[in-house]
Design an enzyme around this catalytic site. Structure first.
Site, short mmCIF file in Angstrom:
data_model
loop_
_atom_site.label_atom_id
_atom_site.label_comp_id
_atom_site.label_asym_id
_atom_site.label_seq_id
_atom_site.Cartn_x
_atom_site.Cartn_y
_atom_site.Cartn_z
N GLY A 79 -25.31 -22.59 -16.85
CA GLY A 79 -24.68 -21.28 -16.87
C GLY A 79 -23.18 -21.41 -16.72
N GLN A 84 -14.49 -18.80 -15.28
CA GLN A 84 -14.43 -20.23 -14.94
C GLN A 84 -13.62 -21.05 -15.94
OE1 GLN A 84 -18.88 -20.65 -14.14
NE2 GLN A 84 -17.97 -22.02 -12.64
N CYS A 126 -21.64 -25.59 -7.72
CA CYS A 126 -20.80 -24.87 -8.67
C CYS A 126 -19.73 -25.79 -9.22
CB CYS A 126 -20.16 -23.67 -7.99
SG CYS A 126 -19.13 -22.65 -9.05
N LEU A 127 -19.55 -25.78 -10.54
CA LEU A 127 -18.52 -26.63 -11.13
C LEU A 127 -17.13 -26.21 -10.70
CD1 LEU A 127 -19.82 -27.20 -14.75
CD2 LEU A 127 -19.87 -28.76 -12.81
N HIS A 168 -25.72 -15.68 -9.77
CA HIS A 168 -24.55 -16.52 -9.54
C HIS A 168 -23.46 -16.21 -10.57
CE1 HIS A 168 -22.82 -20.41 -7.97
NE2 HIS A 168 -22.07 -20.18 -9.04
N GLU A 169 -23.86 -16.07 -11.83
CA GLU A 169 -22.89 -15.76 -12.88
C GLU A 169 -22.26 -14.39 -12.66
OE1 GLU A 169 -22.10 -18.25 -14.45
OE2 GLU A 169 -23.88 -19.42 -13.99
N HIS A 172 -19.45 -14.50 -10.25
CA HIS A 172 -18.19 -14.96 -10.84
C HIS A 172 -17.43 -13.81 -11.51
CE1 HIS A 172 -17.94 -19.23 -10.18
NE2 HIS A 172 -19.18 -19.42 -10.59
#
Length: 205
Positions: A79, A84, A126-127, A168-169, A172
């Site tokens: 995702g 991001q 998380c990246l 989670h998305e 963001h």
């Protein structure tokens, strides 16, 4: 890492006609890998702007979607939200990369939750917060509506991995990182934690 195809991880995504919709086929577009920004970048803390539906058909917008997928796959991850990669728009991509068409690849534009119920705690990475993991409490079931990359209305129902990824998305897009609510935030040390930190772009599992 839980098996995305296990019985407890039930998900679906259908358009108004009831057909499954996908958002990208790898290798068919001139997509570019973009830089994933990390904690401390101001864009990650902004509430992303709603997309004007008239913008969706623009070739530059479609290029952005392709770039998001390629960036997500390269990470590698399941995702990615537009903030991001420094783009403050309400868009995210999802692909659990298994054999179930309902798991992606999917684009969700201007998403919102219409159902949020139950509770579950799971490990997330998380990246945008590289090398770290923590335990996050999420809703156990959600229904998310929005537009696909063609501007068509879609509805996604998710539990387990898919449901956590959607939440989670969405965080963001609202300027929230998982570390804001996570417990026991720590460097990824065990084999499972390292896999979590490395394998889940935008973190939800």
């Amino acid at each position: 890492m839980p098996d995305p195809s296990s019985p407890q991880d039930s998900e679906s995504v259908r358009d108004e006609a009831g057909a499954f919709r996908t958002g990208y086929t790898r290798g068919t577009a001139m997509a570019y890998i973009r830089e994933i920004i990390t904690e401390g970048h101001p864009t990650l803390r902004k509430v992303a702007k709603k997309v004007d539906p008239a913008e969706i058909a623009d070739p530059m917008f479609q290029q952005l979607l392709d770039d998001m997928f390629e960036t997500m796959y390269d990470a590698p991850g399941i995702g990615l939200a537009a903030p991001q990669i420094g783009i403050s728009k309400r868009i995210f991509t999802v692909d659990l990369q298994d054999d179930e068409p309902a798991h992606g690849p999917l684009v969700v534009i201007n998403p919102k939750f219409t159902v949020s119920e139950g509770e579950i705690e799971a490990t997330e990475g998380c990246l945008s917060v590289p090398g770290m993991v923590g335990e996050v409490t999420r809703f156990s079931r959600v229904v998310c509506t929005g537009l696909d990359r063609h501007g068509k209305k879609i509805a996604l129902e998710g539990e387990g991995l898919f449901g956590r990824c959607l939440q989670h998305e969405m965080d963001h897009l609202n300027g929230v990182l998982y570390i804001d609510t996570a417990k026991n935030i720590r460097p990824a040390v065990t084999e499972e934690e390292v896999a979590e930190a490395e394998a889940v772009a935008a973190g939800a599992r």
